[in-house]
Write an enzyme that holds these catalytic residues in place. Structure first.
Site, PDB file in Angstrom:
ATOM      1  N   ASP A  40       0.683  -0.897  -0.430  1.00 21.13           N
ATOM      2  CA  ASP A  40       0.275   0.186  -0.160  1.00 21.13           C
ATOM      3  C   ASP A  40       1.330   1.285  -0.250  1.00 21.13           C
ATOM      4  O   ASP A  40       1.944   1.437   0.419  1.00 21.13           O
ATOM      5  CB  ASP A  40      -0.844  -0.022   1.034  1.00 21.13           C
ATOM      6  CG  ASP A  40      -2.423  -0.667   1.176  1.00 21.13           C
ATOM      7  OD1 ASP A  40      -2.336  -1.219   0.244  1.00 21.13           O
ATOM      8  OD2 ASP A  40      -2.961  -1.413   2.100  1.00 21.13           O
ATOM      9  N   LYS A  62      -3.564   2.311  -2.235  1.00 26.00           N
ATOM     10  CA  LYS A  62      -4.725   3.563  -1.129  1.00 26.00           C
ATOM     11  C   LYS A  62      -5.002   4.925  -0.928  1.00 26.00           C
ATOM     12  O   LYS A  62      -4.031   5.370  -0.373  1.00 26.00           O
ATOM     13  CB  LYS A  62      -5.297   2.605  -0.504  1.00 26.00           C
ATOM     14  CG  LYS A  62      -5.337   1.160  -0.930  1.00 26.00           C
ATOM     15  CD  LYS A  62      -6.238   0.618   0.471  1.00 26.00           C
ATOM     16  CE  LYS A  62      -6.620  -0.647   0.565  1.00 26.00           C
ATOM     17  NZ  LYS A  62      -7.530  -1.185   1.108  1.00 26.00           N
ATOM     18  N   MET A 177      -7.405   8.239   9.658  1.00 27.47           N
ATOM     19  CA  MET A 177      -8.289   8.499   8.406  1.00 27.47           C
ATOM     20  C   MET A 177      -9.353   9.756   8.826  1.00 27.47           C
ATOM     21  O   MET A 177     -10.250  10.199   8.326  1.00 27.47           O
ATOM     22  CB  MET A 177      -8.939   7.882   7.682  1.00 27.47           C
ATOM     23  CG  MET A 177      -8.342   6.665   7.453  1.00 27.47           C
ATOM     24  SD  MET A 177      -9.503   5.343   6.515  1.00 27.47           S
ATOM     25  CE  MET A 177      -9.962   4.225   8.666  1.00 27.47           C
TER      26      MET A 177
HETATM   27  N1  SAH Z   1      -3.626  -0.236   9.365  1.00 33.47           N
HETATM   28  C1  SAH Z   1      -3.591   1.030   9.311  1.00 33.47           C
HETATM   29  C2  SAH Z   1      -4.271   2.079   9.464  1.00 33.47           C
HETATM   30  C3  SAH Z   1      -4.560   2.136   8.206  1.00 33.47           C
HETATM   31  S1  SAH Z   1      -6.121   3.297   7.612  1.00 33.47           S
HETATM   32  C4  SAH Z   1      -2.694   1.146  11.360  1.00 33.47           C
HETATM   33  O1  SAH Z   1      -2.850   0.079  11.745  1.00 33.47           O
HETATM   34  O2  SAH Z   1      -2.029   1.945  11.597  1.00 33.47           O
HETATM   35  C5  SAH Z   1      -4.814   4.735   7.076  1.00 33.47           C
HETATM   36  C6  SAH Z   1      -5.092   5.769   8.578  1.00 33.47           C
HETATM   37  O3  SAH Z   1      -3.803   5.537   9.309  1.00 33.47           O
HETATM   38  C7  SAH Z   1      -4.058   6.934   8.355  1.00 33.47           C
HETATM   39  O4  SAH Z   1      -5.053   8.304   7.337  1.00 33.47           O
HETATM   40  C8  SAH Z   1      -3.960   7.444   9.441  1.00 33.47           C
HETATM   41  O5  SAH Z   1      -5.202   8.199   9.888  1.00 33.47           O
HETATM   42  C9  SAH Z   1      -3.591   6.887   9.892  1.00 33.47           C
HETATM   43  N2  SAH Z   1      -1.942   6.308  10.295  1.00 33.47           N
HETATM   44  C10 SAH Z   1      -0.863   5.183   9.685  1.00 33.47           C
HETATM   45  N3  SAH Z   1       0.295   5.509   8.877  1.00 33.47           N
HETATM   46  C11 SAH Z   1       0.320   7.219  10.123  1.00 33.47           C
HETATM   47  C12 SAH Z   1       1.439   7.376   9.774  1.00 33.47           C
HETATM   48  N4  SAH Z   1       1.864   7.484  10.066  1.00 33.47           N
HETATM   49  N5  SAH Z   1       1.632   8.520  10.660  1.00 33.47           N
HETATM   50  C13 SAH Z   1      -0.252   9.195  11.261  1.00 33.47           C
HETATM   51  N6  SAH Z   1      -0.798   8.979  10.802  1.00 33.47           N
HETATM   52  C14 SAH Z   1      -1.405   7.563  10.206  1.00 33.47           C
END
Ligand code: SAH
Length: 517
Positions: A40, A62, A177
């Site tokens: 992704d 995505k 998100m």
């Molecule tokens: N599976 C992922 C989440 C996927 S949804 C997890 O467990 O982290 C995608 C969302 O994750 C983004 O919109 C944001 O809100 C968050 N996200 C993922 N990586 C991030 C990062 N390095 N810093 C801040 N937010 C993050």
């Protein structure tokens, strides 16, 4: 323990929040064994570099609104690749089962009876706040946490979220998100009973050197984020625990946090300095300006190395020299015993450490790591009538040889290696140089400075960099840099790589810490 990885199996692997060090050991093993990696947008390039050479890397990125592949197509892709008998890794940001749609992918595999393994990851929902110095639970402040998707439009009637329960439920709320709907989310929470004064923080690009944190309250975070132009990806943390950041902040207060640093060294040597800088929070690009090449003639060095017993002193002025000399001796079927009759001098601790790697202890290391200090030390020990071998780079400074000869020593000054301009340079580093986008440029030898200047003219870079802090390892390098037209801002007070990093830290500490917006 090394877990065997099976063909025809899909490994649903959590990549962690961004720092490549935050993948699990199991995840990394799977990645190294995969034939196909389906990944992704939030997965960093540095993790993909852990895949084996020749592995197929398939981006199904995505972006918030336009999925490159629809979820159904991703599921089909996983099924096809697994049925073809490949080892498939489905690499997903954070944890695959936290808003990662990992569950749906597993359902598709299960429906076809295909084997799968889930390797959980560190979710941004917990690591994001942690990297901002915010524990999601804390004794006396928060005993529960809820992780919520803010993807849904809270103003829509059909929203599945029960805002009443959410607002008044868990002590800490973490929204993923949520950047686009920040204002609406905060308003809805306040409307359903969370005080507008509740602290809230937005953490963007958590665990990466570009991490940004905005601290506000539910009442004003929407406006503050809009004002700052906040962009995804970010996590929103709401609750009293946000106040702990003031005391527990650690990552973005590292001394070199977020600084863009250019490391100019030989390709072989760059990583030690880069690793030290990265550990202090810097974003590092390496620009090898020197390639180590054989000298025009290796014969004088050979003659000297074949007759080491004739010398009273052997002087090494670089780790490179030590490596070349020992390589040659090994090739001749010799080992460290050929130094049995001589005393050994090393110009500084890195050279002494290279000697130690080969079981050799330097008899003399000056406390100032320059040729002048080596000379003074040897003169103090008495060199009249002694045979001294200087085992060095071609074009090394003449002061050592001349000084020793004047004191009556019989000196052989031989070149073990030469330096040249490298052929392939990182185009991104060159682009950042052209844009004067580096905060810091480091130099660890005069030859790197000279080659940097040559490289700049070859790559059409203005070598009078206006913005960057120029940092040099010692006085000789400083002088060469000034001669090359560079302004020098930092000189290491101890002339070593760790000394250089410490002096840079001090330089930036004096300028004061980065503030929260
Ligand atoms: N599976 C992922 C989440 C996927 S949804 C997890 O467990 O982290 C995608 C969302 O994750 C983004 O919109 C944001 O809100 C968050 N996200 C993922 N990586 C991030 C990062 N390095 N810093 C801040 N937010 C993050």
């Amino acid at each position: 323990m090394h877990i065997p990885v099976a063909v025809g199996t899909v490994y649903i692997v959590g990549a962690g929040p961004g720092d490549p060090g935050l993948i699990t050991v199991r995840g990394r093993e799977c990645l190294a064994a995969a034939d196909v990696v389906v990944y992704d947008r939030l997965v960093g390039d540095r993790l993909l570099a852990l895949a084996k050479p020749g592995a197929r890397l398939i981006y199904v990125g995505k972006q918030a609104d336009h999925h490159t592949l629809k979820q159904g197509q991703i599921n089909d892709l996983l099924v096809t690749e697994a049925e073809a008998g490949h080892v498939v890794v489905r690499l997903k940001g954070g944890d695959p089962f936290v808003f990662g749609r990992g569950g749906e992918e597993v359902e598709a595999l299960a429906a076809r009876g295909l084997p799968f393994v889930v390797v959980p990851g560190i979710t941004s929902a917990i690591a994001g706040p942690a990297y901002a110095g915010i524990p999601v639970t804390h004794r006396g402040l928060a005993t529960s946490v809820t992780i919520v998707t803010a993807h849904e439009d809270p103003t829509k009637d059909e929203s599945q979220l029960d805002w009443q329960r959410l607002a008044q439920g868990a002590d800490t709320l973490v929204f993923l998100m949520g950047v686009e709907r920040l204002d609406a989310v905060a308003a809805e929470l306040v409307r359903h009973g969370r005080p507008a004064a509740t602290p809230a923080a937005l953490v963007r690009w958590a665990s990466r050197p570009e991490q940004e944190t905005l601290v506000a309250t539910l009442g004003d975070i929407g406006a503050r984020a809009a004002e700052a132009g906040s962009q995804p990806p970010a996590v929103l943390v709401v609750g009293e625990v946000v106040r702990l950041r003031e005391r527990l902040r650690w990552f973005d207060s590292l001394p070199l946090f977020g600084k863009r640093v250019l490391v100019t060294r030989t390709r072989e040597q760059a990583s030690a300095l880069s690793a030290l800088l990265a550990a202090k929070g810097a974003r590092v690009w390496e620009l090898p300006t020197i390639a180590i090449v054989p000298p025009a003639s290796f014969e004088p060095a050979q003659r000297a190395l074949d007759n080491l017993a004739e010398y009273d002193w052997v002087v090494f002025t670089s780790a490179n020299g030590v490596e070349r000399a020992l390589d040659y001796l090994m090739m001749r079927g010799k080992d460290a015993r050929v130094f049995a009759n001589c005393l050994i001098a090393a110009i500084g601790p890195a050279t002494a450490a290279a000697l130690a790697q080969h079981g050799l202890r330097a008899d003399y290391v000056p406390s100032d790591f320059v040729a002048e200090a080596v000379l003074a030390g040897l003169l103090a020990r008495g060199v009249a009538g002694k045979r001294v071998l200087l085992a060095r780079a071609a074009q090394a400074r003449v002061i050592l040889a001349e000084g020793l000869r004047q004191a009556g020593a019989d000196v052989d000054d031989v070149a073990l290696y030469d330096t040249a301009l490298p052929r392939d340079v990182d185009p991104e580093a060159v682009r950042l140089l052209r844009e004067d986008a580096f905060d810091v440029i480091t130099f660890t030898s005069s030859s790197t400075v000279r080659n940097f200047a040559d490289l700049c003219s070859r790559e059409h870079v203005q070598s009078t960099l206006a913005r960057a802090t120029v940092a040099c390892i010692g006085p000789i390098t400083v002088r060469t840099a000034r001669e090359a037209g560079l302004r020098v801002d930092v000189q290491a007070s101890e002339y070593t790589v760790p000394g250089l990093v410490r002096s840079l830290e001090k330089h930036f500490a004096a300028l004061g810490p980065a503030r929260d917006r």
